[in-house]
Design a protein around this motif. Structure first.
Motif, mmCIF file in Angstrom:
data_model
loop_
_atom_site.group_PDB
_atom_site.id
_atom_site.type_symbol
_atom_site.label_atom_id
_atom_site.label_comp_id
_atom_site.label_asym_id
_atom_site.label_seq_id
_atom_site.Cartn_x
_atom_site.Cartn_y
_atom_site.Cartn_z
ATOM 1 N N VAL A 1 0.934 -1.210 0.019
ATOM 2 C CA VAL A 1 -0.064 0.062 -0.142
ATOM 3 C C VAL A 1 0.879 1.172 -0.025
ATOM 4 O O VAL A 1 1.809 1.464 0.890
ATOM 5 C CB VAL A 1 -1.084 0.079 1.138
ATOM 6 C CG1 VAL A 1 -1.825 1.156 1.197
ATOM 7 C CG2 VAL A 1 -1.720 -1.315 1.182
ATOM 8 N N PRO A 2 1.007 2.177 -0.981
ATOM 9 C CA PRO A 2 1.607 3.311 -0.951
ATOM 10 C C PRO A 2 1.052 4.250 0.063
ATOM 11 O O PRO A 2 0.263 5.108 -0.231
ATOM 12 C CB PRO A 2 1.203 4.148 -2.555
ATOM 13 C CG PRO A 2 0.245 3.325 -2.771
ATOM 14 C CD PRO A 2 -0.373 1.976 -2.259
ATOM 15 N N VAL A 3 1.585 4.193 1.130
ATOM 16 C CA VAL A 3 1.121 5.184 2.320
ATOM 17 C C VAL A 3 2.301 5.799 3.007
ATOM 18 O O VAL A 3 3.415 4.952 3.205
ATOM 19 C CB VAL A 3 0.194 4.430 3.269
ATOM 20 C CG1 VAL A 3 1.146 3.353 3.816
ATOM 21 C CG2 VAL A 3 -0.123 5.331 4.358
ATOM 22 N N THR A 4 2.174 7.047 3.154
ATOM 23 C CA THR A 4 3.594 7.803 3.894
ATOM 24 C C THR A 4 3.137 8.273 5.240
ATOM 25 O O THR A 4 1.988 9.196 5.160
ATOM 26 C CB THR A 4 4.128 8.695 2.856
ATOM 27 O OG1 THR A 4 4.431 8.006 1.755
ATOM 28 C CG2 THR A 4 5.218 9.468 3.647
ATOM 29 N N ILE A 5 3.700 8.198 6.218
ATOM 30 C CA ILE A 5 3.439 8.715 7.664
ATOM 31 C C ILE A 5 4.534 9.519 7.997
ATOM 32 O O ILE A 5 5.730 9.201 8.130
ATOM 33 C CB ILE A 5 3.086 7.721 8.646
ATOM 34 C CG1 ILE A 5 1.714 6.954 8.347
ATOM 35 C CG2 ILE A 5 2.862 8.333 9.998
ATOM 36 C CD1 ILE A 5 1.712 5.757 9.197
ATOM 37 N N PRO A 6 4.307 10.860 7.909
ATOM 38 C CA PRO A 6 5.403 11.790 8.389
ATOM 39 C C PRO A 6 6.062 11.711 9.792
ATOM 40 O O PRO A 6 5.213 11.319 10.612
ATOM 41 C CB PRO A 6 4.869 13.106 8.022
ATOM 42 C CG PRO A 6 3.357 13.038 8.208
ATOM 43 C CD PRO A 6 3.137 11.729 7.625
ATOM 44 N N LEU A 7 7.299 11.709 9.698
ATOM 45 C CA LEU A 7 7.701 11.581 11.422
ATOM 46 C C LEU A 7 7.976 13.098 11.868
ATOM 47 O O LEU A 7 8.357 13.944 11.294
ATOM 48 C CB LEU A 7 9.036 11.030 11.066
ATOM 49 C CG LEU A 7 9.195 9.663 10.656
ATOM 50 C CD1 LEU A 7 10.685 9.172 10.611
ATOM 51 C CD2 LEU A 7 8.305 8.637 11.583
ATOM 52 N N ARG A 8 7.303 13.183 13.094
ATOM 53 C CA ARG A 8 7.367 14.370 14.015
ATOM 54 C C ARG A 8 7.818 14.107 15.226
ATOM 55 O O ARG A 8 7.382 13.146 15.874
ATOM 56 C CB ARG A 8 6.056 15.082 13.881
ATOM 57 C CG ARG A 8 5.336 15.294 12.542
ATOM 58 C CD ARG A 8 3.840 15.935 12.825
ATOM 59 N NE ARG A 8 3.061 16.063 11.346
ATOM 60 C CZ ARG A 8 3.384 16.712 10.627
ATOM 61 N NH1 ARG A 8 3.922 17.735 10.672
ATOM 62 N NH2 ARG A 8 2.491 16.534 9.360
ATOM 63 N N LEU A 9 8.614 15.134 15.920
ATOM 64 C CA LEU A 9 9.249 14.921 17.134
ATOM 65 C C LEU A 9 8.050 14.913 18.226
ATOM 66 O O LEU A 9 8.305 14.244 19.212
ATOM 67 C CB LEU A 9 10.043 16.041 17.619
ATOM 68 C CG LEU A 9 10.930 15.937 18.681
ATOM 69 C CD1 LEU A 9 12.000 14.496 18.723
ATOM 70 C CD2 LEU A 9 11.941 17.259 18.809
ATOM 71 N N SER A 10 6.981 15.569 18.035
ATOM 72 C CA SER A 10 5.969 15.932 18.891
ATOM 73 C C SER A 10 5.052 14.310 19.214
ATOM 74 O O SER A 10 4.543 14.125 20.304
ATOM 75 C CB SER A 10 4.785 16.714 18.322
ATOM 76 O OG SER A 10 4.239 16.327 17.162
#
Length: 289
Positions: A154-163
């Motif tokens: 599945v082409p899914v992207t989850i951004p990485l955030r420090l919070s």
């Protein structure tokens, strides 16, 4: 015959008696070695069962794909898949971490080595800490592999955030607290496989894995708020997908729900484990199965 209690050990015999259990101290170096050994042992066991683990991950992955495919009515949409994937991976961590601690303790009981662990010079809390850290590492590795496996399909992207670091830590803390409760009950009652699976099913259904509590019926939402992973999953979805800051989570009270839930489960888990451990010792059933 007059007998008196010997309160002072003669100097020439002082080295012949080991220190009392509660007087035994554990240094940083010993703690590091102990944690390293437990993690290494857990990873070795994980590698030995790699075929079974791979089949389990494929089964979980196929189940996730079926759910998302059905919800997307025949297609995968980034906006819909991302929150589902976060919830699913969060539940997978909870599932694997609980199972690793449960089966680790049960395996020690069945093999007859649990009592040997308690006879070691290290305090029991140190041994428990080692098992817990090992279960966290194994569950994290499995969860990351599952995320990467699903991304291949599945082409899914989850951004990485420090919070998102704080909700992630609190999800781990809540899961550990619950697993300690299961571990303590295992020491006392041993055969709890069905109960464990039942509770995991409840968490899967009510824990906000596929449906957030805000979209549930009121009675389901009330149950969801008191489960160990629901706040963590909601926090991850808000920080990673909605871009909410920790300040925004604090303003609507979400952060306090996160912290309170995780600490409550951790505290309750420690209390239940220690009480069940004490009961098993008194009854002499610590190593019985």
């Amino acid at each position: 015959m007059d007998t008196k209690r010997l309160d002072v050990v003669p100097s020439h015999l002082s080295g012949a008696f080991p220190p009392r259990r509660h007087q035994a101290k554990i240094g940083i170096q010993k703690l590091r070695i102990m944690l390293g050994n437990e993690v290494a042992k857990g990873l070795i066991d994980l590698w030995r069962g790699k075929v079974a683990l791979l089949l389990e991950m494929i089964s979980f992955g196929l189940f996730f794909l079926v759910i998302t495919f059905a919800q997307g009515k025949g297609s995968f949409h980034q906006v819909a898949v991302a929150p589902l994937l976060l919830g699913f991976v969060g539940y997978l961590f909870f599932h694997m971490q609980t199972n690793r601690l449960f089966w680790g303790l049960l395996g020690e009981i069945q093999s007859g080595t649990l009592e040997q662990m308690y006879l070691s010079p290290l305090p029991s809390w140190g041994l428990l800490l080692g098992l817990t850290v090992a279960s966290i590492v194994e569950a994290l590795i499995t969860s990351v592999l599952m995320y990467l496996l699903i991304r291949l399909v599945v082409p899914v992207t989850i951004p990485l955030r420090l919070s998102a670091l704080l909700p992630l830590i609190l999800l781990v803390v809540g899961s550990v607290g619950y697993s300690l409760m299961v571990g303590g009950l295992t020491l006392r009652f041993k055969r709890l496989e069905i109960l464990k699976e039942l509770v995991q099913g409840v968490v899967f259904l009510f824990g906000g894995v596929f449906v957030p509590p805000s979209h549930m019926p009121q009675w389901m939402a009330i149950i969801a708020r008191f489960l160990p992973i629901t706040p963590g999953i909601a926090g991850l979805q808000q920080t990673l997908l909605a871009g909410s800051s920790l300040g925004a989570l604090a303003s609507d009270g979400t952060i306090f729900w996160l912290i309170g839930n995780a600490l409550a489960y951790l505290g309750l888990g420690i209390i239940v484990f220690r009480c069940c451990e004490h009961m098993a010792k008194r009854l002499g059933t610590l190593g019985q199965y």
